[in-house]
Design a protein around this motif. Structure first.
Motif, PDB file in Angstrom:
ATOM      1  N   GLU A  94      10.599  19.207  61.996  1.00 22.66           N
ATOM      2  CA  GLU A  94       9.610  18.726  61.023  1.00 22.66           C
ATOM      3  C   GLU A  94       9.960  17.281  60.684  1.00 22.66           C
ATOM      4  OE1 GLU A  94       8.957  23.264  59.419  1.00 22.66           O
ATOM      5  OE2 GLU A  94       9.712  21.776  58.013  1.00 22.66           O
TER       6      GLU A  94
ATOM      7  N   HIS B  89       9.170  19.011  53.997  1.00 20.23           N
ATOM      8  CA  HIS B  89       8.920  19.714  55.264  1.00 20.23           C
ATOM      9  C   HIS B  89       7.573  19.293  55.842  1.00 20.23           C
ATOM     10  CE1 HIS B  89      11.918  23.183  54.937  1.00 20.23           C
ATOM     11  NE2 HIS B  89      12.085  22.511  53.814  1.00 20.23           N
ATOM     12  N   SER B  90       7.262  19.850  57.022  1.00 20.57           N
ATOM     13  CA  SER B  90       5.917  19.772  57.599  1.00 20.57           C
ATOM     14  C   SER B  90       5.555  21.166  58.080  1.00 20.57           C
ATOM     15  CB  SER B  90       5.873  18.826  58.803  1.00 20.57           C
ATOM     16  OG  SER B  90       6.267  17.537  58.443  1.00 20.57           O
TER      17      SER B  90
ATOM     18  N   HIS C 140      14.321  22.048  58.544  1.00 17.48           N
ATOM     19  CA  HIS C 140      13.813  22.489  59.844  1.00 17.48           C
ATOM     20  C   HIS C 140      13.812  21.275  60.769  1.00 17.48           C
ATOM     21  CE1 HIS C 140      11.715  25.889  57.524  1.00 17.48           C
ATOM     22  NE2 HIS C 140      12.789  26.373  58.124  1.00 17.48           N
TER      23      HIS C 140
ATOM     24  N   ARG D  88      13.364  23.969  65.362  1.00 18.65           N
ATOM     25  CA  ARG D  88      13.335  24.404  63.956  1.00 18.65           C
ATOM     26  C   ARG D  88      14.748  24.742  63.478  1.00 18.65           C
ATOM     27  NH1 ARG D  88       9.399  26.305  60.505  1.00 18.65           N
ATOM     28  NH2 ARG D  88       9.901  28.050  59.153  1.00 18.65           N
TER      29      ARG D  88
HETATM   30 ZN    ZN Z   1       9.904  23.655  57.156  1.00 13.72          ZN
END
Ligand code: ZN
Length: 332
Positions: free
Chosen positions: A59, A147-148, A56, A99
């Motif tokens: 992130e 990820h975040s 993404h 994203r």
């Molecule tokens: Zn993510």
């Protein structure tokens, strides 16, 4: 670490890292844009590790974290204990600070049929590279996809471990999570098409999605809250893949169902800024979807990734419950 070095790494430009690796005896090879293979210096590599970031594009903390860890690795001269594949996944989305551009890349592993746009082609390329990397691997195979989260979480860092019966060594992976002091682990339901689920399913890798903090502006990341995860990753690169099992520290959860938005008239029974892991008590309404209502089925049911604003047919939240079962991965 300088901001321009982070931005270069985020753009898939490894040219600042490569001279350092060559000098420290770690052989680097760029396999594709944003894909860097680093060969182990150990006579007996401890296994094969895939570290991916930027699936993404917005992130960013994991991108900055991995840039820092690799820069240290390139200059510290301690060598590399594992065969390593580094993937900066969605380069156009990272550049745009979004994203994704066309399709959520983390729903495309593997892509089905002819997937429109950049993400489908990128997913196809990454699937091929990852299958080859793990296909020739000896020993343990491990994938951590970093990820975040969009919104804050009651547990600021947590892991999502895909339920894939073919994936071995989930216990050891969980032990690493405990060493990394991740406060929560979530075992997801099967059948997802995330990057980590693909590695588990198609490559028999022990795999997890790590959610590390919340979204931030690239180059302005606060990495201090990720210090324990960072040091566990550094140890993994220098000393080997997985430490011996330790006392389980993280709270364990398992996903029990998804809330899918079917109607325009849809609402979650949560404040808009409610954090991940918000709790419901038994019988409490979770969501209203047209004429249908979702209710918590037991006390302590929690919601992950709540988002009432998704497209029709998309996931508006994942419901999880505490998990105390001995078997981490069902083999039936
Ligand atoms: Zn993510």
């Amino acid at each position: 670490m300088e901001q321009r070095e982070i931005l270069a790494f985020a753009g898939g430009d490894f040219s600042r890292l490569i001279p350092g690796f060559a000098a420290s005896g770690v052989r680097p090879e760029v396999l594709a844009p944003g894909v860097l293979r680093l060969f182990a210096t150990a006579a007996r590599p401890a296994g094969s590790l895939l570290l991916s970031v930027g699936v993404h594009g917005d992130e960013t903390a994991p991108i900055a974290l991995l840039a820092e860890i690799l820069t240290e690795l390139a200059i510290d001269g301690h060598g590399l204990a594992v065969e390593l594949l580094v993937v900066v996944a969605n380069l156009p989305a990272i550049a745009a600070g979004k994203r994704f551009l066309h399709t959520d890349l983390n729903r495309l592993f593997p892509p089905e049929g002819k997937q429109a746009g950049d993400e489908g082609e990128r997913a196809r390329e990454l699937c091929g590279l990852v299958e080859h990397f793990f296909g020739v691997a000896r020993g343990r195979r491990l994938h951590l996809d970093l990820h975040s989260t969009i919104r804050p979480s009651l547990f600021p860092c947590f892991a999502i471990i895909p339920h894939e019966p073919a994936a071995p060594e989930a216990r050891l992976l969980c032990a690493w999570m405990d060493h990394a002091e991740l406060p929560a682990l979530v075992f997801s339901q099967g059948g997802t098409r995330t990057f980590s689920a693909f590695s588990a399913r198609a490559c028999a890798a022990a795999a997890a999605t790590l959610e590390l903090g919340t979204r931030e502006v690239l180059g302005h990341n606060r990495l201090a809250p990720l210090a324990t995860v960072a040091s566990a990753l550094r140890r993994m690169l220098r000393e080997g893949l997985l430490p011996p099992p330790t006392e389980a520290r993280a709270q364990r959860f398992r996903a029990v169902r998804e809330i899918v938005r079917r109607n325009r008239d849809f609402a979650l029974n949560l404040p808009p800024d409610a954090p991940n892991f918000s709790t419901f008590s038994r019988g409490e309404r979770i969501a209203s979807d047209g004429m249908e209502h979702y209710f918590a089925q037991e006390d302590g049911e929690r919601i992950l990734f709540p988002n009432a604003d998704v497209a029709l047919g998309a996931r508006a939240g994942v419901m999880i419950v505490p998990f105390t079962g001995a078997a981490l991965v069902s083999r039936d």
